[in-house]
Design a protein around this motif. Structure first.
Motif, mmCIF file in Angstrom:
data_model
loop_
_atom_site.group_PDB
_atom_site.id
_atom_site.type_symbol
_atom_site.label_atom_id
_atom_site.label_comp_id
_atom_site.label_asym_id
_atom_site.label_seq_id
_atom_site.Cartn_x
_atom_site.Cartn_y
_atom_site.Cartn_z
ATOM 1 N N THR A 117 0.678 -1.230 0.107
ATOM 2 C CA THR A 117 0.358 0.223 0.203
ATOM 3 C C THR A 117 0.770 1.319 -0.152
ATOM 4 O O THR A 117 0.617 1.486 -0.763
ATOM 5 C CB THR A 117 -0.611 -0.406 1.717
ATOM 6 O OG1 THR A 117 -1.599 -1.319 1.117
ATOM 7 C CG2 THR A 117 -1.464 1.471 1.622
ATOM 8 N N LEU A 118 1.539 1.502 0.528
ATOM 9 C CA LEU A 118 3.014 2.247 0.850
ATOM 10 C C LEU A 118 3.974 2.767 -0.669
ATOM 11 O O LEU A 118 3.849 3.955 -0.725
ATOM 12 C CB LEU A 118 3.818 2.613 2.226
ATOM 13 C CG LEU A 118 4.692 3.905 2.474
ATOM 14 C CD1 LEU A 118 3.607 5.107 2.132
ATOM 15 C CD2 LEU A 118 5.959 3.594 3.812
ATOM 16 N N THR A 119 3.560 1.715 -0.934
ATOM 17 C CA THR A 119 5.115 1.225 -2.193
ATOM 18 C C THR A 119 3.402 2.610 -3.498
ATOM 19 O O THR A 119 3.871 3.467 -3.955
ATOM 20 C CB THR A 119 4.711 -0.002 -2.669
ATOM 21 O OG1 THR A 119 6.026 0.289 -1.638
ATOM 22 C CG2 THR A 119 5.796 0.002 -3.586
ATOM 23 N N MET A 120 2.524 2.121 -3.505
ATOM 24 C CA MET A 120 1.736 2.525 -4.199
ATOM 25 C C MET A 120 1.164 3.727 -4.379
ATOM 26 O O MET A 120 1.210 4.862 -4.696
ATOM 27 C CB MET A 120 0.254 1.884 -4.566
ATOM 28 C CG MET A 120 0.790 0.330 -4.888
ATOM 29 S SD MET A 120 0.951 0.162 -6.589
ATOM 30 C CE MET A 120 0.053 1.105 -7.419
ATOM 31 N N LEU A 164 15.967 1.263 7.907
ATOM 32 C CA LEU A 164 14.851 1.952 8.004
ATOM 33 C C LEU A 164 14.155 0.645 6.625
ATOM 34 O O LEU A 164 15.110 0.332 6.080
ATOM 35 C CB LEU A 164 14.204 2.914 7.837
ATOM 36 C CG LEU A 164 14.738 3.740 8.618
ATOM 37 C CD1 LEU A 164 13.790 5.278 9.202
ATOM 38 C CD2 LEU A 164 14.142 3.042 10.311
ATOM 39 N N ILE A 165 12.850 0.141 7.009
ATOM 40 C CA ILE A 165 12.317 0.000 6.527
ATOM 41 C C ILE A 165 11.717 0.617 4.831
ATOM 42 O O ILE A 165 11.950 0.110 4.017
ATOM 43 C CB ILE A 165 10.774 -1.356 6.484
ATOM 44 C CG1 ILE A 165 11.108 -2.164 7.926
ATOM 45 C CG2 ILE A 165 10.058 -1.733 5.816
ATOM 46 C CD1 ILE A 165 10.036 -2.780 8.723
ATOM 47 N N LEU A 166 11.963 1.416 5.533
ATOM 48 C CA LEU A 166 11.637 2.674 4.620
ATOM 49 C C LEU A 166 12.510 3.011 3.539
ATOM 50 O O LEU A 166 12.128 3.060 1.668
ATOM 51 C CB LEU A 166 11.339 4.454 4.823
ATOM 52 C CG LEU A 166 10.391 4.460 5.689
ATOM 53 C CD1 LEU A 166 10.216 6.171 6.792
ATOM 54 C CD2 LEU A 166 9.126 4.116 4.799
ATOM 55 N N ARG A 167 13.025 2.350 3.337
ATOM 56 C CA ARG A 167 14.368 2.745 2.362
ATOM 57 C C ARG A 167 14.615 1.525 0.996
ATOM 58 O O ARG A 167 14.608 1.853 0.185
ATOM 59 C CB ARG A 167 16.360 1.858 3.037
ATOM 60 C CG ARG A 167 17.123 1.723 2.091
ATOM 61 C CD ARG A 167 18.309 1.365 3.107
ATOM 62 N NE ARG A 167 19.727 1.184 1.774
ATOM 63 C CZ ARG A 167 20.475 -0.004 2.312
ATOM 64 N NH1 ARG A 167 20.510 -0.149 3.335
ATOM 65 N NH2 ARG A 167 21.383 -0.023 0.974
ATOM 66 N N GLY A 168 14.119 0.297 1.613
ATOM 67 C CA GLY A 168 13.486 -0.694 0.246
ATOM 68 C C GLY A 168 12.337 -0.654 -0.435
ATOM 69 O O GLY A 168 12.053 -0.460 -1.988
ATOM 70 N N ILE A 169 11.590 0.293 0.484
ATOM 71 C CA ILE A 169 10.002 0.617 -0.171
ATOM 72 C C ILE A 169 10.240 1.812 -1.150
ATOM 73 O O ILE A 169 9.605 2.150 -2.022
ATOM 74 C CB ILE A 169 9.421 0.921 1.359
ATOM 75 C CG1 ILE A 169 8.639 -0.327 2.198
ATOM 76 C CG2 ILE A 169 8.262 1.760 0.566
ATOM 77 C CD1 ILE A 169 7.209 0.549 3.179
ATOM 78 N N ILE A 170 10.995 2.705 -0.435
ATOM 79 C CA ILE A 170 11.421 3.920 -1.177
ATOM 80 C C ILE A 170 12.088 3.851 -2.896
ATOM 81 O O ILE A 170 11.507 4.301 -3.898
ATOM 82 C CB ILE A 170 12.558 5.022 -1.078
ATOM 83 C CG1 ILE A 170 10.811 5.338 0.303
ATOM 84 C CG2 ILE A 170 12.543 5.753 -1.918
ATOM 85 C CD1 ILE A 170 11.685 6.855 1.448
ATOM 86 N N ASN A 171 13.314 3.117 -2.677
ATOM 87 C CA ASN A 171 13.539 2.704 -4.036
ATOM 88 C C ASN A 171 12.867 1.213 -5.582
ATOM 89 O O ASN A 171 12.724 1.293 -5.900
ATOM 90 C CB ASN A 171 14.797 1.434 -3.516
ATOM 91 C CG ASN A 171 15.516 1.748 -2.850
ATOM 92 O OD1 ASN A 171 16.209 2.841 -3.247
ATOM 93 N ND2 ASN A 171 16.643 0.880 -2.077
ATOM 94 N N GLU A 172 11.563 1.122 -4.556
ATOM 95 C CA GLU A 172 10.596 -0.009 -5.529
ATOM 96 C C GLU A 172 9.791 1.008 -5.542
ATOM 97 O O GLU A 172 9.482 0.874 -6.869
ATOM 98 C CB GLU A 172 9.694 -0.442 -4.084
ATOM 99 C CG GLU A 172 8.644 -1.529 -4.594
ATOM 100 C CD GLU A 172 9.517 -2.218 -6.745
ATOM 101 O OE1 GLU A 172 8.217 -2.107 -7.478
ATOM 102 O OE2 GLU A 172 10.742 -2.522 -5.749
ATOM 103 N N ALA A 173 9.745 1.672 -5.497
ATOM 104 C CA ALA A 173 8.139 3.124 -5.277
ATOM 105 C C ALA A 173 9.197 3.940 -6.497
ATOM 106 O O ALA A 173 8.384 4.253 -7.188
ATOM 107 C CB ALA A 173 8.111 3.701 -4.232
#
Length: 214
Positions: A117-120, A164-173
């Motif tokens: 959800t956050l990635t989208m 942080l998990i945000l690191r991977g989420i931002i890369n994917e987004a």
């Protein structure tokens, strides 16, 4: 005299053919002999003494198979209760493990759903280049006040963003953006570091620092 001589002979014949005739006037020894004789003639093999022995043997067997005592019953009951309690503890431990596994699985599912959800959501921030896209996402995720308490490696007692998990989420987004779909993690993380480094200058931070220096 002739009849008197024949009478013992007649008794002798009776003793061979009909023992019961002798029991009428015979002594105890004679009755015992007659009883044993009758037993042999009838084919029986059990004597009175043997019968008593067999009977006493039955009594002995009954004594050896007697019912358990009250103490024995108490020991058996205590053993059964102890076994039941032990099994209950084992079941309790197993249930605790299962509950933990269920919670972990539920948390993992929620984490995965949250990541998607956050990635989208971040991908919808848009941007025409990697820098613009990353800075839009970082401004959406963090306030500037919070960003001042962070840097990439966690130096100087600040929080490490790279953990942080945000690191991977931002890369994917960033890669979900059509205009930045070919970006690498290294390029994305470069602009994350820069955005965090400039947090102290945003929201009037630079002016406040300049006044302090003057």
């Amino acid at each position: 005299m002739a009849s008197a001589k024949k009478r013992p002979y007649s008794l002798s014949l009776l003793s061979q053919s009909s023992p019961t005739a002798i029991n009428i006037g015979s002594s105890g020894n004679e009755r015992t002999a007659v009883s044993e004789l009758c037993s042999e003639r009838s084919g029986g093999n059990t004597t009175p003494s043997q019968a008593r022995t067999d009977h006493s043997g039955i009594l002995i067997n009954r004594r050896t198979t007697a019912k358990p005592t009250r103490a024995q019953n108490a020991d058996f009951s205590e053993s059964v209760i102890r076994t039941i309690l032990t099994n209950q503890e084992v079941i309790k431990d197993q249930m605790g493990i299962l509950v933990k596994l269920v919670h972990q699985l539920k948390r993992q599912l929620l984490d995965e759903e949250f990541k998607k959800t956050l990635t989208m959501t971040l991908a919808q921030r848009g941007g025409t280049a990697v820098k613009d896209t990353v800075w839009r996402m970082m401004g959406y995720l963090l306030t500037n006040e919070l960003a001042r308490q962070m840097n990439w490696k966690g130096a100087n007692g600040k929080a490490a963003f790279k953990n942080l998990i945000l690191r991977g989420i931002i890369n994917e987004a960033v890669r979900r953006n059509r205009l930045t779909a070919t970006s690498t993690d290294q390029e994305t993380e470069l602009w994350i570091k820069r955005w965090l480094h400039l947090a102290g200058d945003r929201d009037g931070g630079r002016r406040a620092r300049q006044r302090t220096d003057n």
